[in-house]
Structures are given as structure tokens and as C-alpha cells.
Design a protein around this motif. Structure first.
Motif, PDB file in Angstrom:
ATOM      1  N   ARG A  14     -19.506   0.843 -73.959  1.00 49.09           N
ATOM      2  CA  ARG A  14     -20.375   1.977 -73.622  1.00 49.09           C
ATOM      3  C   ARG A  14     -20.675   2.045 -72.126  1.00 49.09           C
ATOM      4  O   ARG A  14     -21.651   2.677 -71.718  1.00 49.09           O
ATOM      5  CB  ARG A  14     -21.700   1.881 -74.395  1.00 49.09           C
ATOM      6  N   ILE A  15     -19.862   1.410 -71.302  1.00 51.08           N
ATOM      7  CA  ILE A  15     -20.131   1.403 -69.872  1.00 51.08           C
ATOM      8  C   ILE A  15     -19.891   2.787 -69.272  1.00 51.08           C
ATOM      9  O   ILE A  15     -18.961   3.490 -69.647  1.00 51.08           O
ATOM     10  CB  ILE A  15     -19.266   0.354 -69.133  1.00 51.08           C
ATOM     11  N   ARG A  16     -20.738   3.173 -68.342  1.00 46.70           N
ATOM     12  CA  ARG A  16     -20.603   4.452 -67.643  1.00 46.70           C
ATOM     13  C   ARG A  16     -20.774   4.284 -66.133  1.00 46.70           C
ATOM     14  O   ARG A  16     -19.986   4.791 -65.359  1.00 46.70           O
ATOM     15  CB  ARG A  16     -21.644   5.450 -68.183  1.00 46.70           C
ATOM     16  N   MET A  17     -21.802   3.561 -65.724  1.00 45.14           N
ATOM     17  CA  MET A  17     -22.043   3.307 -64.306  1.00 45.14           C
ATOM     18  C   MET A  17     -21.819   1.813 -64.024  1.00 45.14           C
ATOM     19  O   MET A  17     -22.315   0.961 -64.758  1.00 45.14           O
ATOM     20  CB  MET A  17     -23.464   3.710 -63.913  1.00 45.14           C
ATOM     21  N   LEU A  18     -21.072   1.529 -62.955  1.00 45.49           N
ATOM     22  CA  LEU A  18     -20.734   0.160 -62.602  1.00 45.49           C
ATOM     23  C   LEU A  18     -21.107  -0.110 -61.152  1.00 45.49           C
ATOM     24  O   LEU A  18     -21.368   0.809 -60.375  1.00 45.49           O
ATOM     25  CB  LEU A  18     -19.234  -0.091 -62.798  1.00 45.49           C
ATOM     26  N   LEU A  19     -21.112  -1.393 -60.796  1.00 46.05           N
ATOM     27  CA  LEU A  19     -21.373  -1.814 -59.420  1.00 46.05           C
ATOM     28  C   LEU A  19     -20.160  -2.582 -58.897  1.00 46.05           C
ATOM     29  O   LEU A  19     -19.712  -3.550 -59.519  1.00 46.05           O
ATOM     30  CB  LEU A  19     -22.614  -2.709 -59.347  1.00 46.05           C
ATOM     31  N   LEU A  20     -19.642  -2.137 -57.749  1.00 47.64           N
ATOM     32  CA  LEU A  20     -18.585  -2.851 -57.046  1.00 47.64           C
ATOM     33  C   LEU A  20     -19.237  -3.759 -56.008  1.00 47.64           C
ATOM     34  O   LEU A  20     -20.147  -3.337 -55.294  1.00 47.64           O
ATOM     35  CB  LEU A  20     -17.638  -1.867 -56.357  1.00 47.64           C
ATOM     36  N   LEU A  21     -18.776  -5.009 -55.915  1.00 45.92           N
ATOM     37  CA  LEU A  21     -19.398  -5.999 -55.036  1.00 45.92           C
ATOM     38  C   LEU A  21     -18.485  -6.366 -53.875  1.00 45.92           C
ATOM     39  O   LEU A  21     -17.266  -6.488 -54.047  1.00 45.92           O
ATOM     40  CB  LEU A  21     -19.754  -7.272 -55.816  1.00 45.92           C
ATOM     41  N   LEU A  69     -34.237 -29.100 -47.124  1.00 47.78           N
ATOM     42  CA  LEU A  69     -33.084 -29.826 -47.648  1.00 47.78           C
ATOM     43  C   LEU A  69     -31.830 -29.632 -46.802  1.00 47.78           C
ATOM     44  O   LEU A  69     -30.779 -30.191 -47.119  1.00 47.78           O
ATOM     45  CB  LEU A  69     -32.793 -29.374 -49.084  1.00 47.78           C
ATOM     46  N   ALA A  70     -31.945 -28.834 -45.750  1.00 50.26           N
ATOM     47  CA  ALA A  70     -30.787 -28.529 -44.889  1.00 50.26           C
ATOM     48  C   ALA A  70     -29.646 -27.965 -45.700  1.00 50.26           C
ATOM     49  O   ALA A  70     -28.470 -28.283 -45.486  1.00 50.26           O
ATOM     50  CB  ALA A  70     -30.342 -29.787 -44.132  1.00 50.26           C
ATOM     51  N   SER A  71     -29.969 -27.101 -46.641  1.00 50.44           N
ATOM     52  CA  SER A  71     -28.959 -26.493 -47.516  1.00 50.44           C
ATOM     53  C   SER A  71     -28.511 -25.162 -46.936  1.00 50.44           C
ATOM     54  O   SER A  71     -29.282 -24.456 -46.289  1.00 50.44           O
ATOM     55  CB  SER A  71     -29.544 -26.278 -48.915  1.00 50.44           C
ATOM     56  N   ASP A  72     -27.244 -24.829 -47.180  1.00 45.91           N
ATOM     57  CA  ASP A  72     -26.703 -23.556 -46.691  1.00 45.91           C
ATOM     58  C   ASP A  72     -27.345 -22.398 -47.434  1.00 45.91           C
ATOM     59  O   ASP A  72     -27.572 -22.453 -48.643  1.00 45.91           O
ATOM     60  CB  ASP A  72     -25.186 -23.495 -46.891  1.00 45.91           C
ATOM     61  N   GLU A  73     -27.601 -21.338 -46.686  1.00 43.99           N
ATOM     62  CA  GLU A  73     -28.187 -20.138 -47.287  1.00 43.99           C
ATOM     63  C   GLU A  73     -27.111 -19.350 -48.031  1.00 43.99           C
ATOM     64  O   GLU A  73     -25.981 -19.227 -47.560  1.00 43.99           O
ATOM     65  CB  GLU A  73     -28.793 -19.253 -46.198  1.00 43.99           C
ATOM     66  N   ARG A  74     -27.465 -18.817 -49.198  1.00 43.20           N
ATOM     67  CA  ARG A  74     -26.522 -18.000 -49.954  1.00 43.20           C
ATOM     68  C   ARG A  74     -26.299 -16.681 -49.227  1.00 43.20           C
ATOM     69  O   ARG A  74     -27.234 -16.045 -48.783  1.00 43.20           O
ATOM     70  CB  ARG A  74     -27.041 -17.738 -51.369  1.00 43.20           C
ATOM     71  N   ARG A  75     -25.022 -16.281 -49.172  1.00 40.61           N
ATOM     72  CA  ARG A  75     -24.685 -15.058 -48.464  1.00 40.61           C
ATOM     73  C   ARG A  75     -25.076 -13.825 -49.282  1.00 40.61           C
ATOM     74  O   ARG A  75     -24.955 -13.806 -50.497  1.00 40.61           O
ATOM     75  CB  ARG A  75     -23.178 -15.025 -48.169  1.00 40.61           C
ATOM     76  N   GLU A  76     -25.531 -12.805 -48.563  1.00 44.41           N
ATOM     77  CA  GLU A  76     -25.879 -11.558 -49.214  1.00 44.41           C
ATOM     78  C   GLU A  76     -24.613 -10.761 -49.520  1.00 44.41           C
ATOM     79  O   GLU A  76     -23.555 -10.990 -48.942  1.00 44.41           O
ATOM     80  CB  GLU A  76     -26.815 -10.740 -48.321  1.00 44.41           C
ATOM     81  N   ARG A  77     -24.740  -9.814 -50.453  1.00 46.36           N
ATOM     82  CA  ARG A  77     -23.595  -9.028 -50.873  1.00 46.36           C
ATOM     83  C   ARG A  77     -23.882  -7.549 -50.724  1.00 46.36           C
ATOM     84  O   ARG A  77     -25.024  -7.113 -50.804  1.00 46.36           O
ATOM     85  CB  ARG A  77     -23.234  -9.339 -52.331  1.00 46.36           C
ATOM     86  N   LEU A  78     -22.828  -6.801 -50.503  1.00 44.56           N
ATOM     87  CA  LEU A  78     -22.904  -5.355 -50.495  1.00 44.56           C
ATOM     88  C   LEU A  78     -22.422  -4.842 -51.841  1.00 44.56           C
ATOM     89  O   LEU A  78     -21.540  -5.431 -52.457  1.00 44.56           O
ATOM     90  CB  LEU A  78     -22.034  -4.782 -49.364  1.00 44.56           C
ATOM     91  N   ARG A  79     -23.006  -3.741 -52.276  1.00 42.00           N
ATOM     92  CA  ARG A  79     -22.613  -3.194 -53.572  1.00 42.00           C
ATOM     93  C   ARG A  79     -22.572  -1.669 -53.494  1.00 42.00           C
ATOM     94  O   ARG A  79     -23.249  -1.058 -52.681  1.00 42.00           O
ATOM     95  CB  ARG A  79     -23.568  -3.654 -54.675  1.00 42.00           C
TER      96      ARG A  79
END
Length: 298
Positions: free
Chosen positions: A263-270, A109-119
Motif C-alpha cells: 500500500r505504499i504511495r509516498m516514499l523517502l529517498l536518502l 567518550l570521544a566518539s564520532d558524530e553520526r552523519r546527517e542525511r538528506l532526504r
């Protein structure tokens, strides 16, 4: 020369007027010019050791309780984790196949690839005691590459975003804070709506929803990616009530965040992989879009 018995001083009204003018100037300078940003960062860094000392007894008690768990419960937990790992490995094989198929379709489809993320994993070390704000403090700061406006998620979905950063800590505003809003879209119908916090830990309000909306109770709301803060496709909330009162200009729609914000304790920063902001200490891990999302989104 004799000293006068009564010395005239500035009246209380003049003092109050000067104080109000000074306060207004400081608020204006901070809001428009960001003049107090460095001062807040310095104070946040100074207070960080106190926050660590305050949370230390709780962490010590948690560690003691964990070490006192019985050997039988640890064996049972280990068996369960092995079964879960086997199940996840089977799912991973399926996801790898789907990822390859998705890449082939995007090529066709010649679609753009989704960019990867760091966390990067962050731990909540303090909760704001002010009942009118919903904010938490995490143990990552500018030293780790954290920046203001950074999206924050947990294992279930979107939690909020960073609003203040110190050297080793950062303050995160939760979705349910009255001053926070996030653009979303319904997973089923694709309708875009704004989810606004109302000051309750389990409630969001959808803004300006027409009475003729196709939204339904139970619909899952995902981050739409509009606004450039939150990446697209992360679970945000699930609609719990729709009230169509014709005497009001819009329908009243309530939703419950998918993340357990009380009740959150561990989170992910993106981080975006090509963003000007990047994690600085090498603790971040890189992942494809689907790998750091809860199963409900896929």
C-alpha cells in the motif's frame, strides 16, 4: 541464366543457434560491462510520459474525491491534526534535550558524530505488473540526483533500493523481491542476520540461522549498515515464526516487513550529506538521524 526454382535458405536450427549466441553475448555484455545501461535509461525516459498518462485518471479521481469531502470531516481532521501537532511538539522538546545530552556523552567518550542525511519525498506512479518481481516506479530520476543503489524508506521503515534510473523516474526494488537481500541485526540481542525476499509482499526469510539462535518471535530487525547500501538503524521487519527442524541444517525463520509494501504511495529517498551523490533540485530537506525515523526505532 535461369533462376533456380528452389532457393536454399539457412535452416531453423542454425537460426536458433545464432539467436541463442547473440542473446548470450548481449546478456554477458550487459551483466559484465554494463553496455545496455544507457539504452535502458533512454527507454525508461521514453516510457515515462506513458506512465504519467496511465496514472493520470486515478490521480484525477483521487483529487475529485478529496474535494468532495464534507466540511464536517475536514473540521474534525483539522482538530485531530492540531492535537497531533501539539503532541509532536512536546516530543520534539524532549528529543532536543536528548540530542544535547547525546552530544555531551559523545564528547566525553570521544566518539564520532553520526552523519546527517538528506532526504527527498517521491511518489509511486506505477507498480510492476510482473507477478514474479516486486518493483515500483517513482517520480524522481537523475534530474533530481537519484542514483542506482540509493536506499528508500517510508514512514514505517525500509522499503527497498533504487535499481534503475531514468531522467525523471526511477525503479525501486522492494525488500520482498526474490532477488533482494538486506543485512539486519536484532534490536534486542544484536544478532546479525540476512533477510531475503521470497516473492510474497508480507514475508521475508532469514538466511542461515542456527538452531541455537537467541532470536525470538516478535523481535524487531533493524538495518545493520553492513554492505554500505542501507544506513544503520532503520526498522526492517519483525520476526513472526521460528521453526527448529533438526533434520534441516538451519532453523526456518520468517519475518514480516514493517513497511506496508502493498500500500505504499509516498516514499523517502536518502542521501548521505557527504556522499558524491547529492539531490540536484533543492527539494531535499536535511535532518538529523532520529528525525526521519519512525517512533518505534527511537
Amino acid at each position: 541464366m535461369s533462376t533456380p526454382l528452389f532457393i536454399r535458405t539457412v535452416s531453423l536450427r542454425v537460426r536458433l543457434t545464432l539467436a541463442l549466441v547473440l542473446a548470450f553475448l548481449l546478456i554477458f555484455a550487459d551483466h559484465r560491462l554494463g553496455a545496455m545501461q544507457q539504452a535502458r535509461m533512454f527507454l525508461n525516459s521514453v516510457i515515462s510520459p506513458v506512465q504519467y498518462l496511465a496514472v493520470m485518471p486515478e490521480q484525477s479521481l483521487d483529487n475529485l474525491v478529496y474535494r468532495l469531502q464534507s466540511r464536517r470531516s475536514l473540521i474534525a481532521e483539522n482538530d485531530r491534526l492540531k492535537r497531533d501537532m501539539l503532541d509532536l511538539q512536546g516530543q520534539l522538546q524532549r528529543f532536543e534535550f536528548l540530542a544535547l545530552e547525546n552530544d555531551r556523552l559523545r564528547t566525553l567518550l570521544a566518539s564520532d558524530e553520526r552523519r546527517e542525511r538528506l532526504r527527498m519525498v517521491a511518489e509511486v506512479i506505477a507498480v510492476d505488473s510482473d507477478p514474479f518481481t516486486h518493483q515500483v516506479v517513482v517520480n524522481k530520476g537523475t534530474r533530481h540526483g537519484v542514483y542506482i543503489g540509493q536506499p528508500v524508506i517510508d514512514a514505517e521503515g525500509v522499503v527497498g533500493q533504487v535499481v534503475d534510473v531514468g531522467v525523471i523516474t526511477a525503479r525501486v526494488i522492494l525488500l520482498t523481491d526474490q532477488s533482494h537481500a538486506i543485512p539486519t541485526r536484532a534490536q534486542a540481542s544484536g544478532i546479525r542476520v540476512i533477510a531475503q525476499g521470497v516473492g510474497e509482499t508480507n514475508t521475508l526469510e532469514l538466511m542461515h540461522v542456527p538452531h541455537s539462535t537467541e532470536l525470538q518471535v516478535g523481535d524487531l530487525l533493524m538495518s545493520s549498515g553492513l554492505g554500505g547500501v542501507f544506513p544503520e538503524g532503520y526498522p526492517v521487519a519483525r520476526i513472526t515464526a521460528i521453526i527448529r527442524d533438526e533434520s534441516l541444517p538451519f532453523a526456518q525463520v520468517r519475518a514480516t516487513p514493517v513497511a506496508n509494501l502493498d500500500r505504499i504511495r509516498m516514499l523517502l529517498l536518502l542521501w548521505e550529506s557527504d556522499s558524491e551523490y547529492q539531490p540536484l533540485n533543492g527539494d531535499a530537506t536535511e535532518s538529523a538521524n532520529a528525525s526521519d525515523l519512525p517512533e518505534e526505532r527511537r
